[in-house]
Design a protein around this motif. Structure first.
Motif, PDB file in Angstrom:
ATOM      1  N   ARG A 139      55.318  40.272  45.167  1.00 16.57           N
ATOM      2  CA  ARG A 139      56.388  39.974  44.210  1.00 16.57           C
ATOM      3  C   ARG A 139      57.649  40.711  44.650  1.00 16.57           C
ATOM      4  O   ARG A 139      57.607  41.559  45.535  1.00 16.57           O
ATOM      5  CB  ARG A 139      55.992  40.386  42.791  1.00 16.57           C
TER       6      ARG A 139
ATOM      7  N   GLU B 107      62.369  46.426  37.225  1.00 14.92           N
ATOM      8  CA  GLU B 107      62.487  47.566  38.141  1.00 14.92           C
ATOM      9  C   GLU B 107      63.382  47.262  39.349  1.00 14.92           C
ATOM     10  O   GLU B 107      62.942  47.291  40.503  1.00 14.92           O
ATOM     11  CB  GLU B 107      61.100  48.031  38.576  1.00 14.92           C
TER      12      GLU B 107
ATOM     13  N   GLU C 298      57.704  50.575  29.667  1.00 10.91           N
ATOM     14  CA  GLU C 298      56.325  50.695  30.141  1.00 10.91           C
ATOM     15  C   GLU C 298      55.918  52.159  30.033  1.00 10.91           C
ATOM     16  O   GLU C 298      56.464  53.014  30.745  1.00 10.91           O
ATOM     17  CB  GLU C 298      56.207  50.221  31.594  1.00 10.91           C
TER      18      GLU C 298
ATOM     19  N   GLU D 138      46.768  43.452  40.423  1.00  7.07           N
ATOM     20  CA  GLU D 138      46.712  44.615  39.524  1.00  7.07           C
ATOM     21  C   GLU D 138      45.473  44.617  38.645  1.00  7.07           C
ATOM     22  O   GLU D 138      45.488  45.231  37.571  1.00  7.07           O
ATOM     23  CB  GLU D 138      47.965  44.649  38.649  1.00  7.07           C
TER      24      GLU D 138
HETATM   25  C1  GAL Z   1      55.292  49.031  37.016  1.00  8.58           C
HETATM   26  C2  GAL Z   1      55.648  47.560  37.006  1.00  8.58           C
HETATM   27  C3  GAL Z   1      54.576  46.762  36.274  1.00  8.58           C
HETATM   28  C4  GAL Z   1      53.235  47.131  36.804  1.00  8.58           C
HETATM   29  C5  GAL Z   1      53.020  48.586  36.647  1.00  8.58           C
HETATM   30  C6  GAL Z   1      51.638  48.978  37.098  1.00  8.58           C
HETATM   31  O1  GAL Z   1      56.052  49.747  37.916  1.00  8.58           O
HETATM   32  O2  GAL Z   1      56.863  47.332  36.348  1.00  8.58           O
HETATM   33  O3  GAL Z   1      54.839  45.378  36.435  1.00  8.58           O
HETATM   34  O4  GAL Z   1      53.132  46.764  38.137  1.00  8.58           O
HETATM   35  O5  GAL Z   1      53.985  49.276  37.401  1.00  8.58           O
HETATM   36  O6  GAL Z   1      51.377  50.300  36.906  1.00  8.58           O
END
Ligand code: GAL
Length: 654
Positions: free
Chosen positions: A104, A143, A302, A351
Motif C-alpha cells: 500500500r 500517515e 489509532e 496485517e
Molecule cells: C498504522 C497504520 C494502520 C495499521 C497499523 C498497524 O501505522 O496506520 O493502517 O497498519 O499501523 O499497527
C-alpha cells in the motif's frame, strides 16, 4: 467527555457480523467508528464505476447503534486497476524507477493522473456523505510522509518550485554553493531530485537536500489541502484531519496541520521497554509534540489496542495495564479523542497478525476487559475534554532543523530528537507541563524556552530570544546552534553560536564530535554526568561556567555555561548528557523561575496536569514495567507497572 473511537473495516468482514459488532462496540462505550480508509477498490471496483451501497449500509448500522462515523478518504491505497492502467501514478524510488506495487502507499501524490483519480473518488464521497449527521469527521489518506518520489511529474514539480523560489539559475547556484565539485547548473532541466547512490548518501550537497525536503513537505501540505477543499466544497463546516505518525520522511507537520481542524496522531508506544536506563522510550514527548501542531488538544486516531504483528516476527503480548495506561498517557498530554486500533484482528491480508482488541476467536479477552474498564473509568471524568495543559516551559522545534540534521549527521551518536526528548523527559519527570512548539511561534506566557540544536538560524529567533531573556525568561540553547543560515550553508566569520553569541555570553573555541565515545562533566555543585555525541569546548565572554569537562586534552574547559541577560538568563549546553543532567539543570532553572515542581519522582514516572472550568486533574503515570513508590507531600503513592493515577484539585484519587 473524552470521545472513544474504534477502527473498523466493514469490507474485511462478512456483513452478517456488522450489526453484532456495532452492538458490542456501542455497549463497550464507543462513540465513533472510523472506516473506509483503504477501501477504494470497493468504492470504485473499476474505472468510473462507483459502488457506495455497502458503505451506506455500514454507516446506517453504526448510526442505528447511536454512534457516528469518522470517514477516511481511501487514497493511501489506490486500486490495482489504477496502477495497471496508469503506471504513471506509481511513485519512483531513489533509483528513479517505479516502485513495485503490492502492499500500500505506492501512489505518487504529485502525479496529475493520480490527483485526477483521487479528486474524483474524494468528490464522490463528499457529495454523498458530507454534511450528513452520521459523519462526525473526515480523515485524509493515512500517515502521510514527506514526498520523496522521483517520478517525471515530481522532477518537473521540483524544478518549478525552485524556479519560483530562486528566479534565476545564478541565484540558485549561489544559494547552493554549486561551484563545489563543478555542480553548477546551466539549465533548469539539469536539476535532478534526490537520486542518492545508496552507497554514499552523505555526499550530497546539504543545501540542495534541504530544498528537496522543503519541496517534499510543500507537496504533502498541498495534497492535504487539495483533499480538504474537495470535502469542504460539500460541507464548509466539515471537521477534517489526517492521522500522522513518526515515519521515515517526516513532513513539515505544522504546515500540514495548519489548514486542518485538529491535529491527529497514531499512537503506538513500545510494548517492550528497553533495558538501558538511558533509553528514551516514552511516548510522552511525541504527545507533547503533536499538541504543539495547533497549540491545542488533539486526537488519537489509532491507539494501541493489541500487540503488533503486521511485520513479522510478531511483537510480544501487552502486559496487564499497558493498553489502558498508554491510552491514559495520551489523555494526560492532551488527547480529547482515543480511537483504538482496531476492533478485531483481521483474518486475512498482510496485517492478519496485527492484533486488534479482539483476537480472531472473537471472544472478550483480557485486552477487551482492560479497555472496557478504562472506558468506565473515563466516564467518571466527564469534564476532562473541557480542560487543557498550561505549560511554563516551551521546547522549540523546526522542520528545517529536522531536515538539516537528518541529512547531514553531525556525529555517530548525534540526533536532533534526542535533545528535544531529553528536555521533555526532564520536565515530565519533575511534574511540569511542557509544550513543544514551532520555532516561529510567539513565546508569550512561557517562563523557560529551550532551543535544542537550532542548527539553521530562523532569522527572527535571536532577537526574540534576547527579548524573552531580557524580560526575565530563561533561554536554554545547545550545541550545534547557529551553525547555518537559511540556505543551509555555514555562517562565515563568526564563532559559534554566531547569532546567539551575545545572548549566551560564550563562544565555541573548538568542538569535538565524540560520536559513541563518552566524556564526563562536573557541575559547580560537584555532581558528575556522562556526556556523549558532541562536545563544544567553550570560552566564556561574560557567562559563568556551570560545568566543566573532566577528561582528555580539554579537561577543565567549560562545557555548560550560564549567562545573565537583562532580567533573565541564558544557558548553553555544549554536550549531550545523560538523563540526570537534564533533570538537575531543569530543576535549577524552574527553581530560579519560581515554577513549582516535584522532586524525587522515580525515573519513568511522568506527571502532567490538565485544567479547565475550575477543575484540575493531575496525572501520575508509571511508564515502567516495575512497581514504584514515592512520597507526595505526606502521602505515599504506589503505582503498578503502567498504572495511571489521577488526582483532582480536591486531592481525591479517581
Ligand atoms: C498504522 C497504520 C494502520 C495499521 C497499523 C498497524 O501505522 O496506520 O493502517 O497498519 O499501523 O499497527
Amino acid at each position: 467527555m473524552i470521545a472513544i473511537g474504534m477502527a473498523y473495516y466493514p469490507e474485511h468482514w462478512d456483513r452478517a457480523l456488522w450489526e453484532e459488532d456495532a452492538r458490542r462496540m456501542a455497549k463497550m462505550g464507543v462513540h465513533l467508528v472510523r472506516m473506509a480508509e483503504f477501501a477504494w477498490s470497493r468504492m470504485e471496483p473499476e474505472d468510473g464505476r462507483f459502488d457506495f451501497g455497502w458503505l451506506d449500509d455500514a454507516i446506517d448500522v453504526v448510526a442505528r447503534h447511536g454512534m457516528r462515523v469518522i470517514l477516511g478518504t481511501p487514497t493511501n491505497s489506490a486500486p490495482v486497476w489504477l496502477y495497471h492502467d496508469h503506471p504513471e501514478t506509481r511513485q519512483c524510488g531513489r533509483d528513479g524507477r517505479p516502485v513495485d506495487v503490492g502492499i500500500r502507499g505506492h501512489r505518487c501524490i504529485v502525479s496529475p493522473t493520480f490527483r485526477r483519480y483521487a479528486e474524483r473518488i474524494v468528490e464522490e464521497m463528499a457529495r454523498r456523505y458530507a454534511g450528513r449527521p452520521e459523519i462526525a469527521a473526515w480523515q485524509i489518506d493515512n500517515e502521510l510522509e514527506n514526498s520523496h518520489c522521483t517520478c517525471p511529474a515530481c522532477r518537473a514539480a521540483f524544478r518549478g518550485w525552485l524556479r519560483e523560489k530562486y528566479g534565476t539559475l545564478d541565484a540558485l547556484n549561489r544559494a547552493w554553493g554549486s561551484a563545489v565539485w563543478s555542480g553548477e547548473i546551466s539549465d533548469w532541466e539539469q536539476i535532478e531530485p534526490l537520486l542518492a547512490p545508496d552507497c554514499m548518501p552523505d555526499w550530497h550537497n546539504p543545501a540542495f537536500m534541504l530544498d528537496f525536503e522543503r519541496f517534499g513537505a510543500s507537496r504533502t501540505t498541498d495534497y492535504v489541502l487539495f483533499q480538504r477543499d474537495i470535502i469542504r466544497r460539500y460541507d464548509p463546516q466539515a471537521v477534517v484531519t489526517t492521522n500522522c505518525c513518526f515515519c521515515q520522511h517526516l513532513p513539515d507537520f505544522h504546515s500540514e496541520f495548519a489548514g486542518l481542524s485538529v491535529a491527529a496522531y497514531d499512537n503506538y508506544p513500545p510494548t517492550v521497554l528497553p533495558d538501558d536506563p538511558q533509553a528514551l522510550y516514552s511516548n510522552a514527548f511525541a504527545l507533547d509534540f503533536i499538541r504543539g501542531f495547533k497549540r491545542q488538544n488533539f486526537w488519537i486516531l489509532e491507539q494501541l489496542g493489541g500487540p503488533g504483528g503486521c511485520w513479522s516476527p510478531f511483537g510480544p503480548t501487552t502486559e496487564p495495564g499497558m493498553l489502558a495506561g498508554y491510552a491514559m498517557q495520551a489523555v494526560a498530554h492532551g488527547a480529547d479523542l482515543l480511537g483504538f486500533f482496531r476492533w478485531r484482528s483481521c483474518c486475512t491480508g498482510a496485517e492478519m497478525m496485527g492484533h486488534g482488541i479482539l483476537d480472531h476467536d472473537d471472544r472478550e479477552n483480557r485486552r477487551f476487559r482492560e479497555i472496557e474498564a478504562l472506558l468506565r473509568r473515563l466516564e467518571r471524568m466527564p469534564e476532562l475534554d473541557k480542560s487543557a495543559l498550561r505549560s511554563p516551559v516551551a521546547i522549540l522545534y523546526g522542520a528545517d532543523q529536522e531536515f538539516a540534521l537528518k541529512n547531514q549527521r553531525q556525529s555517530a551518536k548525534y540526533a536532533y530528537w534526542t535533545q528535544l526528548r531529553l528536555f521533555d523527559e526532564a520536565c515530565t519527570g519533575l511534574g511540569v507541563n511542557v509544550d513543544v512548539i514551532e520555532e516561529r511561534e510567539p513565546l508569550d506566557g512561557y517562563r523557560v524556552v529551550v532551543v535544542p540544536a537550532h542548527h539553521i538560524i530562523e532569522p527572527t529567533l535571536p532577537e526574540r530570544l534576547e527579548a524573552f531573556a531580557r524580560a526575565g525568561g530563561t533561554v536554554v540553547l545547545t550545541n550545534r546552534s547557529g551553525v547555518k543560515d537559511k540556505t543551509g550553508n555555514c555562517v562565515f566569520g563568526e564563532p559559534l553560536p554566531t547569532a546567539f553569541r551575545a545572548l549566551c555570553g560564550c563562544i565555541v573555541e573548538e568542538y569535538d564530535p565524540i560520536g559513541e565515545r563518552r566524556q564526563h562533566v562536573t557541575a559547580g555543585d560537584g555532581a558528575r554526568y556522562a556526556v556523549t555525541g558532541w562536545c563544544d569546548l567553550l570560552a566564556t565572554e561574560g557567562a559563568r561556567v556551570w560545568a566543566r569537562y573532566d577528561e582528555r586534552f580539554y579537561a577543565g574547559t567549560a562545557a555548560i555555561t550560564k549567562n545573565d541577560f537583562g532580567a533573565g538568563h541564558a544557558y548553553y549546553l555544549g554536550a549531550v548528557g545523560e538523563k540526570a543532567l537534564y533533570r538537575a539543570l531543569m530543576a535549577e532553572i524552574l527553581g530560579e523561575q519560581g515554577v513549582p515542581f516535584l522532586s524525587g519522582l522515580p525515573q519513568g514516572v511522568e506527571v502532567t496536569t490538565r485544567e479547565g472550568g475550575g477543575k484540575r486533574w493531575r496525572f501520575f503515570f508509571n511508564n515502567t514495567a516495575g512497581g514504584v513508590r514515592f512520597l507526595l507531600g505526606e502521602e505515599t503513592v504506589a503505582l503498578r507497572p503502567f498504572e495511571m493515577a489521577v488526582q483532582t484539585e480536591k486531592g481525591e484519587w479517581l
